[in-house]
Design a protein around this motif. Structure first.
Motif, PDB file in Angstrom:
ATOM      1  N   HIS A 415       0.832  -1.234  -0.116  1.00 56.36           N
ATOM      2  CA  HIS A 415       0.048   0.075   0.078  1.00 56.36           C
ATOM      3  C   HIS A 415       0.886   1.174  -0.004  1.00 56.36           C
ATOM      4  N   GLU A 416       2.090   1.116   0.405  1.00 54.45           N
ATOM      5  CA  GLU A 416       2.986   2.352   0.511  1.00 54.45           C
ATOM      6  C   GLU A 416       3.368   2.695  -0.960  1.00 54.45           C
ATOM      7  N   HIS A 417       2.941   2.351  -1.703  1.00 56.48           N
ATOM      8  CA  HIS A 417       3.353   2.656  -3.351  1.00 56.48           C
ATOM      9  C   HIS A 417       2.257   3.495  -3.940  1.00 56.48           C
ATOM     10  N   PHE A 418       1.307   3.824  -3.169  1.00 60.34           N
ATOM     11  CA  PHE A 418      -0.004   4.523  -3.383  1.00 60.34           C
ATOM     12  C   PHE A 418       0.028   5.923  -3.077  1.00 60.34           C
ATOM     13  N   THR A 419      -0.526   6.691  -3.799  1.00 58.63           N
ATOM     14  CA  THR A 419      -0.722   8.159  -3.378  1.00 58.63           C
ATOM     15  C   THR A 419      -1.735   8.252  -2.310  1.00 58.63           C
ATOM     16  N   SER A 420      -2.842   7.422  -2.443  1.00 56.79           N
ATOM     17  CA  SER A 420      -3.908   7.175  -1.405  1.00 56.79           C
ATOM     18  C   SER A 420      -4.215   5.937  -0.996  1.00 56.79           C
ATOM     19  N   PRO A 421      -3.182   5.495  -0.202  1.00 57.12           N
ATOM     20  CA  PRO A 421      -3.465   4.114   0.336  1.00 57.12           C
ATOM     21  C   PRO A 421      -4.614   3.668   1.163  1.00 57.12           C
ATOM     22  N   VAL A 422      -5.092   2.679   1.279  1.00 54.73           N
ATOM     23  CA  VAL A 422      -6.373   2.317   2.088  1.00 54.73           C
ATOM     24  C   VAL A 422      -5.737   2.589   3.511  1.00 54.73           C
ATOM     25  N   VAL A 423      -7.066   2.907   4.151  1.00 51.03           N
ATOM     26  CA  VAL A 423      -6.926   3.256   5.513  1.00 51.03           C
ATOM     27  C   VAL A 423      -8.034   2.301   6.446  1.00 51.03           C
ATOM     28  N   ILE A 424      -7.022   1.308   7.282  1.00 55.03           N
ATOM     29  CA  ILE A 424      -7.810   0.355   8.021  1.00 55.03           C
ATOM     30  C   ILE A 424      -7.816   0.903   9.481  1.00 55.03           C
ATOM     31  N   LEU A 430     -12.020   2.374   6.103  1.00 50.61           N
ATOM     32  CA  LEU A 430     -12.552   3.790   6.338  1.00 50.61           C
ATOM     33  C   LEU A 430     -12.671   4.174   4.958  1.00 50.61           C
ATOM     34  N   PRO A 431     -13.793   4.783   4.533  1.00 49.61           N
ATOM     35  CA  PRO A 431     -14.179   5.330   3.168  1.00 49.61           C
ATOM     36  C   PRO A 431     -13.035   6.366   2.803  1.00 49.61           C
ATOM     37  N   PRO A 432     -12.465   6.333   1.543  1.00 50.27           N
ATOM     38  CA  PRO A 432     -11.436   7.057   0.972  1.00 50.27           C
ATOM     39  C   PRO A 432     -12.114   8.626   0.742  1.00 50.27           C
ATOM     40  N   LYS A 433     -11.197   9.682   1.041  1.00 52.69           N
ATOM     41  CA  LYS A 433     -11.654  10.878   0.966  1.00 52.69           C
ATOM     42  C   LYS A 433     -11.106  11.491  -0.141  1.00 52.69           C
ATOM     43  N   ASP A 434     -10.015  11.126  -0.861  1.00 60.56           N
ATOM     44  CA  ASP A 434      -9.374  11.800  -2.081  1.00 60.56           C
ATOM     45  C   ASP A 434     -10.276  11.644  -3.223  1.00 60.56           C
ATOM     46  N   PRO A 435     -10.482  12.476  -4.185  1.00 59.25           N
ATOM     47  CA  PRO A 435     -11.114  12.671  -5.292  1.00 59.25           C
ATOM     48  C   PRO A 435     -10.383  11.375  -6.075  1.00 59.25           C
ATOM     49  N   GLY A 436     -11.113  10.445  -6.786  1.00 60.44           N
ATOM     50  CA  GLY A 436     -10.453   9.394  -7.792  1.00 60.44           C
ATOM     51  C   GLY A 436     -10.892   7.922  -7.316  1.00 60.44           C
ATOM     52  N   TYR A 437     -10.182   6.919  -7.846  1.00 57.22           N
ATOM     53  CA  TYR A 437     -10.364   5.315  -7.679  1.00 57.22           C
ATOM     54  C   TYR A 437      -9.357   5.155  -6.876  1.00 57.22           C
ATOM     55  N   SER A 438      -8.509   5.803  -6.188  1.00 54.42           N
ATOM     56  CA  SER A 438      -7.283   5.471  -5.322  1.00 54.42           C
ATOM     57  C   SER A 438      -6.384   4.505  -5.930  1.00 54.42           C
ATOM     58  N   CYS A 439      -6.148   4.696  -7.197  1.00 54.98           N
ATOM     59  CA  CYS A 439      -5.073   3.879  -7.760  1.00 54.98           C
ATOM     60  C   CYS A 439      -3.996   4.385  -8.586  1.00 54.98           C
ATOM     61  N   GLU A 440      -3.663   5.805  -8.194  1.00 56.52           N
ATOM     62  CA  GLU A 440      -2.811   6.315  -8.595  1.00 56.52           C
ATOM     63  C   GLU A 440      -1.378   5.944  -7.900  1.00 56.52           C
ATOM     64  N   MET A 441      -0.187   5.456  -8.365  1.00 53.50           N
ATOM     65  CA  MET A 441       0.931   5.199  -8.020  1.00 53.50           C
ATOM     66  C   MET A 441       1.787   6.270  -7.478  1.00 53.50           C
ATOM     67  N   LEU A 442       2.989   6.252  -6.782  1.00 58.36           N
ATOM     68  CA  LEU A 442       4.034   7.012  -6.681  1.00 58.36           C
ATOM     69  C   LEU A 442       4.706   7.026  -7.806  1.00 58.36           C
ATOM     70  N   GLU A 443       5.251   8.110  -8.450  1.00 62.72           N
ATOM     71  CA  GLU A 443       6.108   7.816  -9.764  1.00 62.72           C
ATOM     72  C   GLU A 443       7.161   7.278  -9.299  1.00 62.72           C
ATOM     73  N   SER A 444       7.741   7.502  -7.892  1.00 62.69           N
ATOM     74  CA  SER A 444       9.110   6.737  -7.976  1.00 62.69           C
ATOM     75  C   SER A 444       8.858   5.104  -7.665  1.00 62.69           C
TER      76      SER A 444
END
Length: 466
Positions: A415-424, A430-444
């Motif tokens: 999960h650490e590779h995503f800009t909006s990782p899941v929150v448990i 817990l419901p995501p709050k950031d816009p989008g589908y939560s699958c943007e990955m860190l460019e690095s």
């Protein structure tokens, strides 16, 4: 790059009220670029994700980014376990001509028509249809489109879906091949009925989250010592639902299930997962031997395509109080339709990448609700938890209104590779709050894990024996 004709217009909707209103402020311009990358993580080195069928998985994704001439981006992915990701990448490239040149308004204005366009090309359909590599690629592309749409609206994907009217939701679904199990009118009726109490259920999810179960403690390749430590840690963190991988050796399964059951006690929930390892008769015999450990379900007991085999297993295990769960490798809505019609599943496991993205998952969620079969999504992998949390939140708030025997899989990897990782929290999503589908990955992360030239793989391949 494959060319694309006019937007398919052969699907008409009998529903009214499905019109969309877009403004210059929330509607990006034309999609002008699609890129796809092969991103892999060497999880096989630690036996993470190992099961009876997939003994050395390297969790991977075909990672898609779409860009508009207005500067917005949408991110999508489809999950694989290593070798073969390059084939999915090729399939995504083959589909790119159906995306580049379209505006988001064109796509979502007739989303069921666009879904059919993407899955009904007269030549590429031959290598599907709506299954296998081509459907994995379709999911990656459409996941990026849904992500773009949610970002354009400034909402997390689950909220975008929850805020849609029944008519708008139905307009996203291709009902071809499933009207003998669910018609448009039936779908509308189910969604309209679920409007009652929707606000309260949304508030409940924002406060409490959606119940989860963990698969992280008992991968097949883990030692008893590792399993014991992980289970101890999970119990201390509030987990009460545990899944154990089985199917390699019966004596080993009995020992590991006994160990887990002794640790978690009689009141917590145990599930077992064979990952397609057995023939039908073998599955019945093997699970019967494990019945004293009181598993709630046996997952993927046989070939994921064997609908009647699953029905036979379900009937045989019913007196033992053990259900059958499957779906992570169920190709499409048509197979789910038949599983439900045949009473072959007691738990439906949708997947955000195996099916054709949100559109097809909507159809399956509604069919499962009509047949009164609980949905317990498949997750884990890379990004699957991030994606499917949106769908299961929508299911509870806007479709099922039921948490009985329902839970969403969770695996604590990557999960650490995503800009909006899941929150448990307290074993709940817990419901995501950031816009989008939560699958943007860190460019690095994308760059260092790109296969085969990223730093991680370049180093590993350099050390590999010739």
């Amino acid at each position: 790059m494959v060319g694309c004709g006019p937007l398919f217009s052969g699907v008409s909707h009998a529903v009214s009220g499905a019109d969309w209103t877009f403004t210059e402020n929330n509607m990006p311009q034309k999609i002008v670029k699609l890129t796809v990358k092969d991103v892999r993580f060497p999880t096989s080195l630690g036996q993470h994700g190992s099961d009876a069928m997939h003994t050395d998985p390297d969790y991977s994704v075909a990672y898609v980014v779409i860009e508009t001439d207005g500067g917005m981006k949408g991110y999508g992915l489809t999950f694989t376990v290593g070798r073969g990701t390059e084939v999915v990448v090729c399939a995504v490239k083959a589909l790119s001509g159906f995306v580049v040149g379209k505006t988001l308004e064109e796509i979502v204005g007739d989303f069921s028509g666009y879904y059919r366009l993407l899955t009904s090309d007269g030549q590429m359909r031959w290598i599907g249809p709506e299954k296998g590599v081509i459907q994995l690629a379709t999911a990656a592309v459409l996941n990026a489109v849904w992500d773009l749409w949610a970002r354009a609206e400034g909402k997390p994907l689950w909220k975008l879906l929850v805020d849609m009217s029944p008519e708008q939701l139905v307009s996203c679904i291709d009902f071809r091949y499933i009207t003998d199990a669910l018609t448009e009118q039936e779908a509308l009726d189910l969604l309209r009925k679920a409007q009652t109490g929707k606000t309260e259920r949304e508030e409940q999810m924002l406060k409490e989250g959606y119940p989860a179960y963990t698969t992280s403690c008992a991968w097949l390749g883990y030692s008893d010592q590792q399993l014991t430590q992980l289970c101890t840690d999970a119990l201390a963190s509030g987990w009460s639902r545990f899944k154990v991988k089985v199917g390699a050796e019966l004596e080993d399964d009995e020992r590991r299930c006994r160990l887990i059951r002794q640790m978690i006690g009689p009141d917590k929930t145990l599930m077992i997962d064979a990952n397609q390892r057995w023939d039908v008769g073998e599955a019945i015999s093997w699970v019967t031997s494990l019945a004293p450990f009181r598993p709630l379900w046996i997952e993927e007991p046989t070939s994921p395509d064997d609908i009647l085999g699953h029905a036979t297993i379900s009937k045989a295990l019913a007196p033992l109080g053990i259900g059958v769960a499957s779906g992570e490798q169920c190709h499409n809505r048509v197979m789910f339709k038949q599983f439900l019609q045949a009473s072959a599943l007691q738990f439906v496991q949708i997947d955000s990448c195996r099916l054709g993205s949100v559109n097809e998952n909507l159809a399956v969620l509604l069919m499962a609700h009509k047949f009164q079969v609980p949905v317990c999504p498949h997750a884990g992998g890379v990004g699957l938890c991030e994606l499917v949390q949106h769908l299961i939140l929508f299911d509870y708030i806007s479709v099922s209104a039921d948490l009985n025997n329902r839970m969403c899989e969770y695996v604590d990897h990557l999960h650490e590779h995503f800009t909006s990782p899941v929150v448990i929290r307290s074993a709940h999503y817990l419901p995501p709050k950031d816009p989008g589908y939560s699958c943007e990955m860190l460019e690095s992360s994308v760059e260092t894990h790109q296969f085969p030239g990223g730093e991680v793989w370049a180093n590993l391949l350099a050390k590999a024996p010739e």
